[in-house]
Design a protein around this motif. Structure first.
Motif, short mmCIF file in Angstrom:
data_model
loop_
_atom_site.label_atom_id
_atom_site.label_comp_id
_atom_site.label_asym_id
_atom_site.label_seq_id
_atom_site.Cartn_x
_atom_site.Cartn_y
_atom_site.Cartn_z
N ALA A 79 0.82 -1.21 0.00
CA ALA A 79 0.00 0.00 0.00
C ALA A 79 0.86 1.26 0.00
O ALA A 79 0.50 2.26 -0.64
CB ALA A 79 -0.94 0.00 1.21
N HIS A 80 1.99 1.23 0.70
CA HIS A 80 2.86 2.40 0.77
C HIS A 80 3.42 2.75 -0.61
O HIS A 80 3.44 3.92 -1.01
CB HIS A 80 3.99 2.16 1.76
CG HIS A 80 4.96 3.29 1.86
ND1 HIS A 80 4.63 4.51 2.41
CD2 HIS A 80 6.25 3.40 1.46
CE1 HIS A 80 5.67 5.31 2.34
NE2 HIS A 80 6.66 4.67 1.77
N GLU A 81 3.87 1.75 -1.34
CA GLU A 81 4.44 1.97 -2.68
C GLU A 81 3.38 1.95 -3.78
O GLU A 81 3.68 2.28 -4.93
CB GLU A 81 5.49 0.89 -2.98
CG GLU A 81 6.70 0.93 -2.07
CD GLU A 81 7.57 2.14 -2.31
OE1 GLU A 81 7.68 2.61 -3.46
OE2 GLU A 81 8.15 2.63 -1.32
N GLU A 82 2.16 1.54 -3.42
CA GLU A 82 1.07 1.39 -4.39
C GLU A 82 1.49 0.48 -5.55
O GLU A 82 1.29 0.78 -6.73
CB GLU A 82 0.59 2.74 -4.90
CG GLU A 82 -0.02 3.59 -3.80
CD GLU A 82 -0.52 4.94 -4.28
OE1 GLU A 82 -0.28 5.32 -5.45
OE2 GLU A 82 -1.17 5.62 -3.48
N THR A 83 2.10 -0.65 -5.20
CA THR A 83 2.51 -1.64 -6.19
C THR A 83 1.97 -3.01 -5.81
O THR A 83 1.77 -3.32 -4.63
CB THR A 83 4.05 -1.74 -6.31
OG1 THR A 83 4.60 -2.10 -5.05
CG2 THR A 83 4.66 -0.45 -6.80
N ALA A 84 1.75 -3.82 -6.80
CA ALA A 84 1.37 -5.22 -6.61
C ALA A 84 2.48 -6.07 -7.21
O ALA A 84 3.25 -5.59 -8.06
CB ALA A 84 0.04 -5.51 -7.30
N TRP A 85 2.58 -7.30 -6.76
CA TRP A 85 3.61 -8.19 -7.29
C TRP A 85 3.10 -9.62 -7.29
O TRP A 85 2.15 -9.96 -6.58
CB TRP A 85 4.91 -8.06 -6.50
CG TRP A 85 4.76 -8.25 -5.02
CD1 TRP A 85 4.58 -7.27 -4.09
CD2 TRP A 85 4.72 -9.49 -4.31
NE1 TRP A 85 4.45 -7.82 -2.84
CE2 TRP A 85 4.54 -9.19 -2.94
CE3 TRP A 85 4.84 -10.82 -4.68
CZ2 TRP A 85 4.46 -10.17 -1.97
CZ3 TRP A 85 4.77 -11.80 -3.71
CH2 TRP A 85 4.58 -11.46 -2.37
N SER A 86 3.75 -10.43 -8.09
CA SER A 86 3.40 -11.85 -8.19
C SER A 86 4.66 -12.63 -8.52
O SER A 86 5.49 -12.16 -9.31
CB SER A 86 2.35 -12.04 -9.29
OG SER A 86 2.02 -13.41 -9.41
N VAL A 87 4.81 -13.80 -7.91
CA VAL A 87 5.94 -14.69 -8.20
C VAL A 87 5.37 -16.06 -8.52
O VAL A 87 4.49 -16.56 -7.80
CB VAL A 87 6.90 -14.78 -6.99
CG1 VAL A 87 7.98 -15.84 -7.25
CG2 VAL A 87 7.53 -13.44 -6.71
N MET A 88 5.85 -16.67 -9.59
CA MET A 88 5.39 -17.99 -10.04
C MET A 88 6.59 -18.91 -10.20
O MET A 88 7.56 -18.58 -10.88
CB MET A 88 4.67 -17.88 -11.38
CG MET A 88 4.28 -19.21 -11.99
SD MET A 88 2.90 -20.00 -11.17
CE MET A 88 1.60 -18.89 -11.61
N ALA A 89 6.52 -20.07 -9.55
CA ALA A 89 7.54 -21.11 -9.69
C ALA A 89 6.90 -22.29 -10.39
O ALA A 89 5.78 -22.68 -10.07
CB ALA A 89 8.07 -21.52 -8.32
N ARG A 90 7.61 -22.86 -11.35
CA ARG A 90 7.11 -24.04 -12.05
C ARG A 90 8.18 -25.12 -11.99
O ARG A 90 9.37 -24.84 -12.11
CB ARG A 90 6.78 -23.71 -13.50
CG ARG A 90 5.62 -22.76 -13.64
CD ARG A 90 5.21 -22.50 -15.08
NE ARG A 90 6.31 -22.23 -16.00
CZ ARG A 90 6.87 -21.04 -16.20
NH1 ARG A 90 6.47 -20.01 -15.52
NH2 ARG A 90 7.84 -20.89 -17.07
N GLY A 91 7.75 -26.35 -11.80
CA GLY A 91 8.70 -27.44 -11.73
C GLY A 91 8.02 -28.75 -11.40
O GLY A 91 6.88 -28.97 -11.81
N GLU A 92 8.71 -29.57 -10.66
CA GLU A 92 8.17 -30.86 -10.26
C GLU A 92 8.22 -30.96 -8.74
O GLU A 92 9.04 -30.32 -8.09
CB GLU A 92 8.99 -31.99 -10.89
CG GLU A 92 8.88 -32.00 -12.39
CD GLU A 92 9.76 -33.06 -13.04
OE1 GLU A 92 10.41 -33.84 -12.32
OE2 GLU A 92 9.78 -33.09 -14.27
#
Length: 155
Positions: A79-92
């Motif tokens: 909220a302070h930076e007004e940014t959203a983020w997402s991290v995706m890991a793919r594997g087994e």
């Protein structure tokens, strides 16, 4: 002919992705179960650049150890930076059977949130790790739901 400017690249580096993963405790693991995708929330720890969670015997365990690809995702909002983020890991995913590896996960305080026995430890070793961060639109205070996190900037 109309031309548009491509959006800026908001990709996160691998190190930024790992740092965000390390700062979170709950994520979502996506598995293939009975030929369709299922998503399960799990609490997790990072150990040697792998994601580890515990589970009981059942759908989640079966989906994780059948040798099909899995995905793991976290996201957040600052909220302070007004940014959203997402991290995706793919594997087994693999079942951790070595007691020393289980003890290492326990030493990182991997304790199930849900009551009941969770004797199975599952490791997701990412073959791909991607993430992005972006500036969110400022909300219209009058038409945005009260539960929208972006409102925190104005309240």
């Amino acid at each position: 002919m109309e031309t548009t400017t491509p959006p800026p690249d908001y990709s996160l580096t691998m190190d930024q992705c790992w740092a965000l993963l390390d700062a979170e405790v709950v994520g979502r693991v996506a598995l293939i179960v009975d030929s369709h995708p299922e998503i399960f929330p799990v609490n997790f720890v990072l150990e040697r650049r792998a994601i580890i969670f515990r589970t009981s015997g059942g759908t989640k365990l079966w989906g994780a150890i059948t040798g099909k690809p899995v995905a793991f995702e976290i996201d957040g909002y600052d909220a302070h930076e007004e940014t959203a983020w997402s991290v995706m890991a793919r594997g087994e995913a693999e079942l951790i059977e070595n007691q020393a590896d289980r003890d290492a996960a326990d030493a990182l305080l991997l304790e199930p949130w849900q009551p009941g026995a969770k004797p199975y430890y599952v490791r997701v070793a990412p073959k791909a790790l991607t993430g992005r961060r972006f500036k969110v639109n400022r909300p219209d205070v009058w038409t945005t739901r009260l539960s929208d996190q972006r409102r925190a900037t104005f309240e």
